[in-house]
Design an enzyme around this catalytic site. Structure first.
Site, PDB file in Angstrom:
ATOM      1  CG  HIS A  41      -2.059   0.989   1.073  1.00  0.00           C
ATOM      2  ND1 HIS A  41      -3.253   0.646   0.474  1.00  0.00           N
ATOM      3  CD2 HIS A  41      -2.167   2.295   1.416  1.00  0.00           C
ATOM      4  CE1 HIS A  41      -4.052   1.698   0.473  1.00  0.00           C
ATOM      5  NE2 HIS A  41      -3.425   2.713   1.033  1.00  0.00           N
ATOM      6  CG  ASP A  72     -10.599   3.886   5.442  1.00  0.00           C
ATOM      7  OD1 ASP A  72     -10.090   4.881   6.012  1.00  0.00           O
ATOM      8  OD2 ASP A  72     -10.329   3.576   4.276  1.00  0.00           O
ATOM      9  NE  ARG A  85      -8.059  11.157   7.262  1.00  0.00           N
ATOM     10  CZ  ARG A  85      -7.260  10.274   6.650  1.00  0.00           C
ATOM     11  NH1 ARG A  85      -7.707   9.084   6.287  1.00  0.00           N
ATOM     12  NH2 ARG A  85      -6.005  10.570   6.404  1.00  0.00           N
ATOM     13  CB  SER A 115      -7.090   5.576   6.671  1.00  0.00           C
ATOM     14  OG  SER A 115      -7.399   5.381   5.327  1.00  0.00           O
ATOM     15  CE  LYS A 118      -7.714   1.822   2.587  1.00  0.00           C
ATOM     16  NZ  LYS A 118      -7.981   3.217   2.788  1.00  0.00           N
TER      17      LYS A 118
HETATM   18  N1  URA Z   1      -4.237   6.114   1.806  1.00  0.00           N
HETATM   19  C1  URA Z   1      -5.249   5.644   2.584  1.00  0.00           C
HETATM   20  O1  URA Z   1      -5.783   4.566   2.343  1.00  0.00           O
HETATM   21  N2  URA Z   1      -5.644   6.401   3.614  1.00  0.00           N
HETATM   22  C2  URA Z   1      -5.089   7.584   3.926  1.00  0.00           C
HETATM   23  O2  URA Z   1      -5.497   8.189   4.876  1.00  0.00           O
HETATM   24  C3  URA Z   1      -4.036   8.062   3.128  1.00  0.00           C
HETATM   25  C4  URA Z   1      -3.619   7.304   2.061  1.00  0.00           C
END
Ligand code: URA
Length: 432
Positions: free
Chosen positions: A84, A163, A170, A185, A189
Site C-alpha cells: 500500500h 474507513d 477527511r 485508514s 483496510k
Molecule cells: N491512503 C489511505 O488509504 N488512507 C489515507 O489516509 C491516506 C492514504
C-alpha cells in the site's frame, strides 16, 4: 450516543477510551452520528494526535466495522502479500506490482482507494480501462485470488466501511495529513485482507502528504507497529515523491504507462520503485531468500511476458476490455512494420470511421515497440492490442502478423526520419 463531550475532551488534549472509540466508529458507520460531528472530532485528532492505545482502538474499530477476506480452510497455501502506498502523483506502481508479483507466485488481494487530496487513486486508474469492474464482492475477490493469484479491487461495502466514510470526510475537511488518521485508514483496510505480510510505500518529499522524512519515518513505524501487533509482518520503504513517478500523470495515461512497464518499457524510476517493493514482497512471501535473486525473478517475469499476461488475465476476469501482448513469432530481425496494415486494423477495431456517421472508440488500437532493424527473439513481446472484445484481439493479431515482418536480416534501410528540406530555392537532402 452523546458525542459533544467526546469532541470536547479530544479538542482539549484528553484521551478517549477504547470503548468510546469503538462506539463512535460503530455509530458513525451505522449513520447515527452526523458527518459534522465526526468532522469536528477528526480535526481534534488532527490537532492533538492519538495515544497509542487510542490508535489501536480506532484501527480495530474500523477493521471490525466490516468483513474480512478469509483464506482459512480450503487449503489455499500460497502466501498472501499486499503493498500500500501513502499516496503520490503519477504513482501507478500498484498496477504493475500486483500482476508482476502474482506472476512470481505470490497471491495479491489488492484493495485500493480512489484519489485523495492531490494524490491519484489506483481505482480511478483501473477504471480507465473500459468495462473494468473494481467493485467485486468478497466472495468473487477471494475466488479470483485463488484462481489467478491477484485481484485489484476497491474497498467493497463489506470491507472497513468506516474507513470509506471517514476517508471521504477527511478528503473535504483538511484532515488528511495526520499520522494516526492515515495509519488507521490504511491498516484497517489492509488487515481486512487476510494477509501473511504487507509492504508499505511511504512517500517522502513535497508531493507526499507528510513531506518531511522524519514524519514519513514516524508514519512507517506507526503502521508497522499496528501490523505486527496484529500478526501481520509489515515492512516499509520510504520512496521519493518530490517529483511525479514515471512520466504519465492522469488516469488513462498512467494505466497505459503501467501496461508498458509490465512489458519492460516503463520509465526507469517507475520500474526501480516497483522492483524495490516487489523484492520485499517476494522475500516476505518466502519465494526468494535474498534481494539479488528476488530482483532477478521479477525482471525475468517481465522479460518473459508472464507479468503482462497476468495483467491481461486480471483485466479479462474483471470485465475490462481485453489487452493482449503480441509476441514475435520467430527469432530474427524486424524488416518491416507496415503502417497501412496497422491503420486499417485500427478502423476494423472501431478506432476509425468506415462511414461519416460512425463514432470512434478512442480506447482501441496498438502499442508497437518493435522497429525495423530490431533483433527479436521468438516469444518476445513486441506489441499490444487494445480491443473491445476477443474478436478485436484476433483482428489485431492478424494485422500484426501481416504488418510486422521478421526475417534473417534487414532487407532495406528504413527511411531517414527527416529526409529533405524543400524551399523556393530547391530541395535539400538531409538524411537525418
Ligand atoms: N491512503 C489511505 O488509504 N488512507 C489515507 O489516509 C491516506 C492514504
Amino acid at each position: 450516543m452523546i458525542v459533544v463531550p467526546l469532541i470536547e475532551r479530544k479538542r482539549d488534549g484528553g484521551v478517549l477510551t477504547p470503548e468510546e472509540w469503538s462506539a463512535l466508529v460503530a455509530e458513525y458507520t451505522a449513520g447515527r452520528i452526523p458527518d459534522y460531528q465526526i468532522a469536528a472530532l477528526l480535526m481534534a485528532v488532527f490537532m492533538r494526535g492519538l495515544e497509542r492505545q487510542e490508535l489501536a482502538a480506532l484501527t480495530d474499530a474500523m477493521l471490525a466495522s466490516g468483513d474480512r477476506l478469509s483464506f482459512d480452510g480450503g487449503g489455499f497455501k500460497v502466501p498472501r502479500i499486499d503493498k500500500h502506498s501513502t499516496g503520490g502523483v503519477g504513482d501507478k506502481v500498484s498496477l504493475v506490482l500486483g500482476p508482476l508479483v502474482a506472476a512470481c507466485g505470490i497471491a495479491v488481494p489488492m484493495m485500493s482507494g480512489r484519489g485523495l487530496g492531490h494524490t491519484g487513486g489506483t481505482l480511478d486508474k483501473l477504471e480507465a480501462i473500459p468495462g473494468f469492474r473494481t467493485s467485486l464482492s468478497l466472495a468473487e475477490a477471494k475466488a479470483q485470488v485463488q484462481r489467478l493469484g491477484c485481484v485489484l479491487i476497491g474497498q467493497t461495502a463489506e470491507i472497513a466501511p468506516a474507513d470509506r466514510k471517514l476517508y471521504a470526510l477527511r478528503d473535504v475537511t483538511a484532515t488528511v495529513e495526520s499520522i494516526p488518521l492515515i495509519s488507521a485508514s490504511i491498516m484497517s483496510k489492509k488487515l481486512a485482507e487476510g494477509l501473511n505480510g504487507l509492504v508499505l510505500d511511504v512517500k517522502n518529499g513535497s508531493g507526499a502528504f507528510l513531506p518531511e522524512v522524519d514524519r514519513g519515518l514516524e508514519l512507517a513505524k506507526t503502521m508497522i507497529a499496528l501490523g505486527e501487533d496484529r500478526g501481520c509482518p509489515t515492512v516499509a520503504l520510504i520512496t521519493a515523491m518530490d517529483r511525479p513517478l514515471g512520466r504519465a500523470c492522469g488516469n488513462v495515461l498512467e494505466t497505459e504507462e503501467a501496461i508498458l512497464a509490465l512489458r519492460g518499457e516503463g520509465p526507469p524510476d517507475l520500474l526501480e520503485v516497483t522492483y524495490a517493493l516487489g523484492v520485499e514482497m517476494l522475500i516476505q512471501g518466502g519465494i526468494e531468500k535474498n534481494t539479488k535473486k528476488a530482483r532477478k525473478k521479477l525482471e525475468t517475469s517481465i522479460e518473459s511476458g508472464l507479468a503482462a499476461e497476468k495483467f491481461e488475465q486480471i483485466i479479462e476476469a474483471q470485465g475490462g476490455n481485453p489487452v493482449e501482448v503480441y509476441a514475435a513469432p520467430r527469432t530474427g530481425v524486424v524488416q518491416r512494420v507496415e503502417p497501412r496494415t496497422i491503420g486499417r486494423a485500427i478502423i476494423a477495431l472501431g478506432g476509425g470511421r468506415r462511414t461519416v456517421e460512425d463514432t470512434i472508440d478512442p480506447t482501441v488500437g496498438f502499442v508497437i515497440t518493435a522497429k525495423p532493424g530490431d533483433k527479436v527473439l521468438e516469444g518476445e513481446p513486441i506489441a499490444s492490442v487494445f480491443a473491445k472484445d476477443p474478436d478485436g484481439i484476433r483482428t489485431g493479431f492478424e494485422a500484426l502478423a501481416q504488418a510486422i515482418v521478421i526475417g534473417d536480416k534487414l532487407t532495406h534501410k528504413p527511411l531517414p526520419l527527416v529526409s529533405h528540406r524543400v524551399t523556393r530555392a530547391g530541395v535539400e537532402k538531409l538524411g537525418v
